[in-house]
Design a protein around this motif. Structure first.
Motif, mmCIF file in Angstrom:
data_model
loop_
_atom_site.group_PDB
_atom_site.id
_atom_site.type_symbol
_atom_site.label_atom_id
_atom_site.label_comp_id
_atom_site.label_asym_id
_atom_site.label_seq_id
_atom_site.Cartn_x
_atom_site.Cartn_y
_atom_site.Cartn_z
ATOM 1 N N LYS A 280 39.109 68.959 50.317
ATOM 2 C CA LYS A 280 39.155 69.466 48.949
ATOM 3 C C LYS A 280 39.970 68.543 48.057
ATOM 4 O O LYS A 280 39.609 68.288 46.902
ATOM 5 C CB LYS A 280 39.741 70.875 48.941
ATOM 6 N N LYS A 281 41.084 68.026 48.595
ATOM 7 C CA LYS A 281 41.912 67.126 47.792
ATOM 8 C C LYS A 281 41.189 65.827 47.476
ATOM 9 O O LYS A 281 41.405 65.226 46.427
ATOM 10 C CB LYS A 281 43.215 66.822 48.528
ATOM 11 N N ARG A 282 40.332 65.365 48.393
ATOM 12 C CA ARG A 282 39.632 64.091 48.214
ATOM 13 C C ARG A 282 38.217 64.266 47.665
ATOM 14 O O ARG A 282 37.414 63.341 47.696
ATOM 15 C CB ARG A 282 39.569 63.335 49.539
ATOM 16 N N LEU A 283 37.908 65.471 47.136
ATOM 17 C CA LEU A 283 36.559 65.746 46.654
ATOM 18 C C LEU A 283 36.153 64.802 45.534
ATOM 19 O O LEU A 283 35.011 64.322 45.496
ATOM 20 C CB LEU A 283 36.480 67.207 46.180
ATOM 21 N N LEU A 284 37.064 64.498 44.619
ATOM 22 C CA LEU A 284 36.740 63.675 43.460
ATOM 23 C C LEU A 284 37.100 62.210 43.638
ATOM 24 O O LEU A 284 36.861 61.406 42.729
ATOM 25 C CB LEU A 284 37.475 64.212 42.220
ATOM 26 N N ALA A 285 37.674 61.865 44.770
ATOM 27 C CA ALA A 285 38.186 60.506 44.948
ATOM 28 C C ALA A 285 37.082 59.459 44.910
ATOM 29 O O ALA A 285 37.287 58.331 44.453
ATOM 30 C CB ALA A 285 38.956 60.397 46.265
#
Length: 396
Positions: free
Chosen positions: A356-361
């Protein structure tokens, strides 16, 4: 046989041929002679053979109908012009009234609408003439009128005609001027009330008013002398004046100001009067909406129409509130997830917390130079911003 020739009459021929052919020839020559001597026809004259054909009843009705239609069109055009002129006049009147209202809110004009109401009991105190003299020199309106709270000063404001159905309104500020002895008596009364846990009948005041106590005749040794006076009146028990002051401030919304004489009292009254004159314009200018969703449109705002156009720009502005998030990064996020709800659904569909934290990375940000990715740092901050339950969480 002699023959008489006249070009304007019938011509008699001496020919032996008396038949029809000779007579017709003589008649033709006589007609040509008449036409040759006749005056020329004017341009406005129409021969009977060229007369206009008479119109039918249907054609006349059609012409009348056409005339009526043209007349109605002219009337509609005239009415539209009158309506436009009237609307323009109303708009000008509204702008004029708004300008006049704004001008009336200026402090220098609001001062003319304020009236300082002084309780007559204050005039018995030595030095009170300083206040009245200062108000007169400033050309401020004041009246001597008995107040609900003894030794107090209040303010009233004149309203425009018809506003709130009344001519004047009372301001919420009240100033009570007490001598040192009066103040000590009040402190003792309040202290007894606090210790007994009784009601606040000792302090009679309007809850809607903001009361300020001005204590005069105070000296550098006031606190020591005050403690001695209080202890002698309170039976020798220890009484902390600060305790009473804190109680008045926190529970009664009353401020206490210690002043030296009526000159300082006058300065305080003038300061309050000027502050009240600035209040209407200040209240008008402090009406602030959300910076990313506003009615108007300026450098930091976006207008949202009734059909919903502009919501995408608001969504982009909302993401740009995060530190180090450029418009290009916000545009990239809104292109992948056109609304906050869709972004939250994407978070729910992701697996672990790290996913979830890296969803937009991995989203690619298009720039003038080479393209780059959003990166894990911005992606994690956006995730924490939209999913945290802690309002005090520091995103960076």
């Amino acid at each position: 046989m002699t023959t008489l020739h006249n070009p304007t009459i019938w011509e008699i021929s001496d020919s032996d041929n008396d038949g029809d052919e000779g007579a017709q020839g003589d008649l033709k020559r006589s007609s040509n002679a008449k036409l040759a001597l006749a005056p020329p026809l004017s341009d406005g004259y129409k021969r009977p053979s060229q007369t206009r054909k008479r119109r039918s009843k249907e054609e006349m009705e059609a012409d009348k109908e056409k005339g009526r239609g043209m007349k109605e069109a002219r009337e509609r055009k005239r009415a539209a012009k009158e309506l436009e002129k009237e609307e323009k006049r109303k708009q000008q009147q509204k702008r004029k009234e708004a300008a006049e209202q704004l001008n009336s809110l200026k402090p220098e004009n609001c001062l003319k609408c304020l009236t300082v109401c002084v309780d007559p009991a204050l005039l018995q105190q030595e030095g009170s003439d300083i206040l009245l003299g200062t108000l007169s020199s400033c050309e401020w309106r004041y009246i001597i009128e008995q107040q609900q709270l003894p030794n107090s000063i209040t303010w009233t404001r004149n309203l425009p005609q018809g506003e709130d159905g009344s001519a004047t309104m009372e301001e919420d500020q009240v100033v009570q001027v007490l001598g040192a002895t009066q103040f000590l008596d009040m402190v003792i009364t309040v202290k007894k009330m606090i210790d007994s846990g009784g009601g606040d009948s000792a302090i009679s005041r309007d809850a809607a008013k903001v009361l300020t106590l001005l204590v005069t005749e105070s000296r550098p040794d006031y606190r020591r002398r005050g403690h001695e006076t209080i202890q002698s009146k309170y039976g020798g028990e220890n009484l902390n004046v600060e305790e009473v002051l804190v109680y008045l401030q926190l529970y009664k919304n009353m401020s206490v100001v210690f002043l030296d004489g009526w000159q300082e009292v006058t300065d305080h009254i003038c300061a309050v009067t000027k502050s009240l004159s600035k209040r209407p314009l200040k209240l008008l200018t402090e009406k602030v909406d959300l910076p990313f969703c506003v009615d108007g449109s300026w450098a930091s705002g976006v207008r949202v129409e009734k059909d919903g156009s502009g919501l995408k720009q608001v969504w982009s502005k909302q993401i740009q509130q995060l530190n180090r998030v450029s418009p290009a990064v916000a545009l990239c996020v809104t292109a992948a997830h056109p609304s906050p709800q869709l972004l939250l659904q994407a978070y729910e569909a992701s697996g672990s917390e790290e996913d979830k934290k890296r969803l937009l990375a991995g989203l690619v940000v298009e720039g003038e130079g080479k393209d780059r990715r959003i990166g894990p740092d911005v992606s994690a901050r956006v995730y924490r911003c939209f999913t945290t339950q802690n309002p005090e969480l520091v995103l960076d």
